[in-house]
Structure formats: structure tokens, C-alpha cells
Write an enzyme that holds these catalytic residues in place. Structure first.
Site, PDB file in Angstrom:
ATOM      1  N   GLU A 245      40.373  42.890  36.949  1.00  0.00           N
ATOM      2  CA  GLU A 245      40.999  42.305  35.764  1.00  0.00           C
ATOM      3  C   GLU A 245      42.299  41.682  36.234  1.00  0.00           C
ATOM      4  OE1 GLU A 245      39.631  42.177  32.927  1.00  0.00           O
ATOM      5  OE2 GLU A 245      38.006  43.611  33.170  1.00  0.00           O
ATOM      6  N   CYS A 279      48.697  39.845  29.930  1.00  0.00           N
ATOM      7  CA  CYS A 279      47.714  39.079  30.698  1.00  0.00           C
ATOM      8  C   CYS A 279      46.973  38.105  29.800  1.00  0.00           C
ATOM      9  CB  CYS A 279      46.746  40.009  31.410  1.00  0.00           C
ATOM     10  SG  CYS A 279      45.917  41.155  30.314  1.00  0.00           S
TER      11      CYS A 279
END
Ligand code: NDP
Length: 497
Positions: A245, A279
Site C-alpha cells: 500500500e 495517502c
């Protein structure tokens, strides 16, 4: 000596990692640094614990995770206060972050048996004499490596999935947030006191690297794209599978029939929550011509109301201030205009909200991850141009679309793992949706059914139930049986589609 330290910069003193508040410099946590031998020992303890953890079955593990979930809810203020101290984020933001982590823990606990339980497959006409079974077996020990920006949510997504799949976990928190990481591990030990099913190892990046080489059976990494490549390289040495990720540069598209005020509210929150250190934070907006002016005015009004120090906390990692300053300066030097914030926005330890327009598409503020409370807004002719521009970066994590008639169609065209329609970031809070990116944002999924399967190996078992009508998988077959196979194939698959 302590007086000269930069607030928020962790340091190692006598083998102990010390984290500090980026706002005040106050000490937040003090955790022993693990060397490679200590990491290996933790992984061995996790391996020893895994047979017991697996023996609890889905129901036993579910009961433990639900107890942990309840404990997290009961002590959410304590967790939020510690997260505020260690990252600087407002307490309210820490509570919202914890709520998403609690949702994922609950969802994984309740759904693992359905998703990963043993199942029979449908019989096929070829080899109809065999029954098919699929089991999802745990890998064994999963290494979880986490970042500092969401120190509760980012590890708990993969951790709850890995645990419910039957794995034990060794977790390396970011060096900026070891105290939050240890708090999570300690509270888990309150509901699972018997064995070290979830442990933490602390230290700098080399401890994460050691974890990758420690004999773990899978690594779930969340962090920057640059580190993701190092993690994958280290894991490649032993063919250890990874889920990565990584970073993002998410875009929001505002279409002509959007609720402009709602889009502006969501754009400001999606880009500035957690001071933009998200993010899946919105860093770029593409607004179509008919709504552009109204949208920009609404964003300027809403972003202009945010107060640094109240709505926005400090930048957690002091080194990020230089990157944010560089992106703003570069945008302004290349013809961009700041309608909110701008050249003076970087005020250590924080950054004031900054809204930029007329920024060239090839500038750092549009192409690179800024990770600050900044937003570029670009005028586009229509949704096609918006999609083309949104997709023109190497990242592909999340995104958002505001509109009515075509919003979902536009969402489908975005090169991203997740898209929110008429909201921002919402997909991360839904336990039943997979989370992960494409391109430079990584691969593999956490959360949801796919996130549970990420932490289990499918195992196929075929069970013969009777004689074969067309026995061709044997040296005792005859030419006539091969001819019969060809006839059967023509019958089953030889006509049209
Ligand atoms: P980093 O990549 O710097 O660090 C992530 C973790 O990896 C930390 O625990 C770090 O330890 C560790 N690490 C560092 N070097 C190595 C190595 N060589 N081998 C193994 N582990 C290592 O990211 P940040 O902590 O700065 O987090 C911010 C980044 O994370 C942003 O790019 C953001 O977009 C991304 N992110 C992605 C998310 C997603 O779900 N896709 C969610 C949240 C953030 P240490 O801190 O001790 O150096």
C-alpha cells in the site's frame, strides 16, 4: 542536548527509540530498539503461537477480535490522546481514524468464516466424477510494516485481516509512532493473554528491512513507493509474497451537474484533514468550465476559515516541510497563483491551508505526492479532459467524483483502486470494500473479502467419487477413449460461443 532536538524527530538513546510530539517536542514514547536477532526471536515466538491461534478456529478468533474491538471503543479517548501527542493530529481526527480501524476489526471478525471457510465447488462436466473443495489456509506469520500518518488505521486493516485468517503478526510501526503501535499490541494482549499472537518490534527502517528477511511468510507494507520497492526487493530474496500500500496523488473531478457547495466542502476536507498527510488525500481537483468559478470561490471561502493549530495540526515528519515548501514555491514560480496560503504557508511545525490555481500540469505540485494541506484546482473543458489529466500520473490509489448523471461512469474510468462518488475518502471507512492501488500506489488489497483472502493461501482438493466416464488421465487409456474425449469436447465446447 535535548533542547536542540527538532520537535517530532524520533531519536535513539542507549538502545531506546524515543518519539516526540511534533507540536511541542514533549516525549511521547520510549521503546526498546530491536536488532535483527530480536526481530527473528519475535518471529519465532509468533510461529510458536500460530498453532494455538489456528486451533481456535474462525469462531474462537472472532470472539477475541470482537473483544479487542470493544476494548478499543471503550478506550478510544486514551488512544486518541496518545495519537494526538505522537503525531500532532487533532484529537477529533484521531477519533475518526480509530472509528475506521474499529469498523475493519469488526468486519473482519464477522466475515472471515464466510469468506475463508471451506467450500465445495460446482461440478464440471469434464472430470464430473471428482468433487472440488477449496480451503483458505493461513500463511503462518505475517509481518506488518506501517507508516506514521494513520498509525491506528493503517496497521489495523491488514492486522485484523491477517489475524482472522489464522496468522500471527509481527508489527513494525513507524519510528515516528512507536507508542501508538505498542498501545495497540498491549491492548490486544489484554484480550489474548495466552500467547504472543500480535507483537511489535521497534526501531528505524533497518528493523523493517530485518523483518522482511526474518522468515515471515508474508509482508503487508504501507508507506511510500520508494520504501515499497525496497521491501519488495528484500522479500524477493526468499520469494516472500507482499501486499504493498504505497503513495498516491488522488484527484477529485467536479462535473457540470455537481452540487458545487458539497464538492467544495469535500475537497477541503479530503485535502486538508490530517494536514493533508493522507495517502488517499485529495491533492488535485479538475473542475469543468461551467462550475469552475463557483467551485473555486466556495473552496477559497471554506479553506480560508481553517485555522492552523486548531483544525490543522503540525506536520508530523519535520522533513516533509521542505517538500511542501518546494512544491508551493515551484507552483508559484511557474505561473501558479495562491488563492489561500501560498509562499508563507509553511510555518513550522505546521503548514497553513493553501489553494493553488493555474499550476502547470507538469509541476511537482501536480505530479508528486505533496503530503501537506495543499490543493491545486485546474479548469477543464469537460469530464473527458478531467479523466485524462487525473490519470496522467504514475500513482493510482484513490480518487473522487462529484456529479449526477455521469458520476459513476467517470469513477469507472479513473486509473485508481478506489473512487468515492459525491464524497471523499469514504471507501476507507467501509469494512466491506477492498482497499489498495494500482501503478506506483502498489498492489494487493486489504479490507473486505479481498483483504481477507490476501492473508490466506487457497488450497484446492479434488476428491474422486466414482469411475471416470472418459478415463484419459492414465497410461491405460485406449485410442477409442481419446476419440471419445474429442467427441465430448466438440459437444461441450465446439459450437459457437
Ligand atoms: P516510509 O516508506 O518512509 O515508511 C513506512 C514504514 O517502512 C515505516 O515503518 C518505516 O520505518 C519502514 N521502513 C523504512 N525503510 C525500510 C526498509 N528499507 N525496509 C522495510 N521497512 C522500512 O513511509 P512513511 O512512514 O513516511 O509514510 C508516508 C507514506 O505512506 C506516504 O507516501 C503515503 O502515501 C503512504 N501511505 C500509503 C497508504 C496506503 O494505504 N496506500 C496509507 C498511508 C500512507 P521508519 O519509520 O522507522 O523509517
Amino acid at each position: 542536548m535535548t533542547a536542540t532536538r527538532t520537535p517530532g524527530m524520533p531519536f535513539v538513546e542507549d538502545g531506546v527509540l524515543v518519539s516526540t510530539s511534533p507540536a511541542t517536542g514533549a516525549e511521547a514514547g520510549r521503546l526498546p530498539v530491536a536488532d535483527a536477532a530480536a526481530v527473528a526471536a519475535a518471529v519465532q515466538r509468533a510461529r510458536d503461537a500460530s498453532a494455538w491461534w489456528q486451533s481456535l478456529g474462525f469462531d474462537g478468533r472472532k470472539a477475541r477480535l470482537l473483544r479487542w474491538r470493544t476494548l478499543l471503543v471503550q478506550r478510544i479517548e486514551e488512544l486518541a490522546a496518545l495519537t494526538h501527542l505522537e503525531t500532532g493530529k487533532p484529537v477529533a481526527d484521531a477519533i475518526v481514524e480509530a472509528s475506521a480501524a474499529i469498523e475493519h476489526t469488526d468486519w473482519a471478525a464477522r466475515n472471515a468464516k464466510r469468506v475463508l471457510g471451506h467450500r465445495r465447488t460446482r461440478t464440471r462436466l469434464l472430470l464430473a466424477e471428482h468433487a472440488g473443495h477449496v480451503e483458505y489456509l493461513p500463511y503462518g506469520v505475517v509481518g506488518v510494516i506501517g507508516p506514521w500518518n494513520y498509525p491506528i488505521l493503517t496497521p489495523l486493516g491488514p492486522t485484523s485481516g491477517a489475524l482472522m485468517a489464522g496468522n500471527t503478526v509481527v508489527f513494525k510501526p513507524s519510528e515516528y509512532t512507536p507508542a501508538v503501535g505498542q498501545w495497540l499490541v498491549d491492548t490486544f494482549a489484554e484480550v489474548v493473554p495466552e500467547h504472543p499472537v500480535l507483537q511489535a518490534v521497534h526501531g528505524l527502517g533497518d528493523v523493517g528491512a530485518a523483518l522482511c528477511r526474518s522468515g515471515v511468510d508474508k509482508v503487508a507494507f504501507t508507506g511510500s513507493t520508494a520504501t515499497a520497492k525496497k521491501v519488495m526487493g528484500a522479500c524477493a530474496e526468499n520469494l516472500i509474497p507482499v501486499v504493498l500500500e504505497a503513495g498516491g496523488k488522488d484527484a477529485l473531478i467536479v462535473d457540470a451537474d455537481a452540487d458545487v457547495d458539497a464538492a467544495a466542502e469535500a475537497a477541503v476536507w479530503g485535502s486538508m484533514t490530517n494536514s493533508g498527510q493522507t495517502c488517499i488525500g485529495i491533492e488535485r481537483v479538475y473542475a469543468v468550465e461551467p462550475v469552475y468559478d463557483r467551485f473555486v470561490a466556495a473552496v477559497v471561502e471554506k479553506a480560508g476559515r481553517l485555522k492552523l493549530g486548531a483544525d490543522l495540526g503540525p506536520i508530523t515528519m519535520p522533513g516533509q516541510l521542505d517538500i511542501i515548501r518546494r512544491h508551493i514555491d515551484d507552483a508559484l514560480a511557474r505561473g501558479g497563483k495562491a488563492l489561500v496560503g501560498g509562499a508563507d504557508a509553511v510555518q513550522p511545525p505546521g503548514v497553513a491551508p493553501t489553494v493553488l490555481v493555474d499550476v502547470p500540469e507538469d509541476s511537482a505540485a501536480v505530479r508528486e505526492e505533496t503530503f501537506g494541506p495543499t490543493l491545486t484546482i485546474t479548469r477543464v473543458a469537460d469530464a473527458d479532459e478531467a479523466v485524462a489529466k487525473a490519470n496522467a500520473v504514475p500513482y493510482g490509489l484513490g480518487g473522487a467524483v462529484f456529479g449526477k448523471a455521469d458520476a459513476v461512469r467517470i469513477a469507472r474510468r479513473l486509473h485508481a483502486g478506489m473512487v468515492a462518488v459525491n464524497s471523499t475518502l469514504s471507501f476507507v471507512g467501509m469494512g466491506n470494500l477492498p482497499f489498495g492501488g494500482v501503478g506506483d500506489s502498489g498492489f494487493g488489497r486489504i479490507h473486505g473479502d479481498d483483504g481477507l483472502r490476501e492473508f490466506a493461501r487457497p488450497k484446492a482438493i479434488s476428491v474422486r467419487r466414482g469411475p471416470s466416464p472418459v478415463p484419459v488421465m492414465t497410461f491405460e487409456r485406449s485410442p477409442a477413449q481419446i476419440s471419445r474425449l474429442v467427441k465430448v469436447l466438440r459437444l461441450l465446447y465446439g459450437r459457437g460461443s
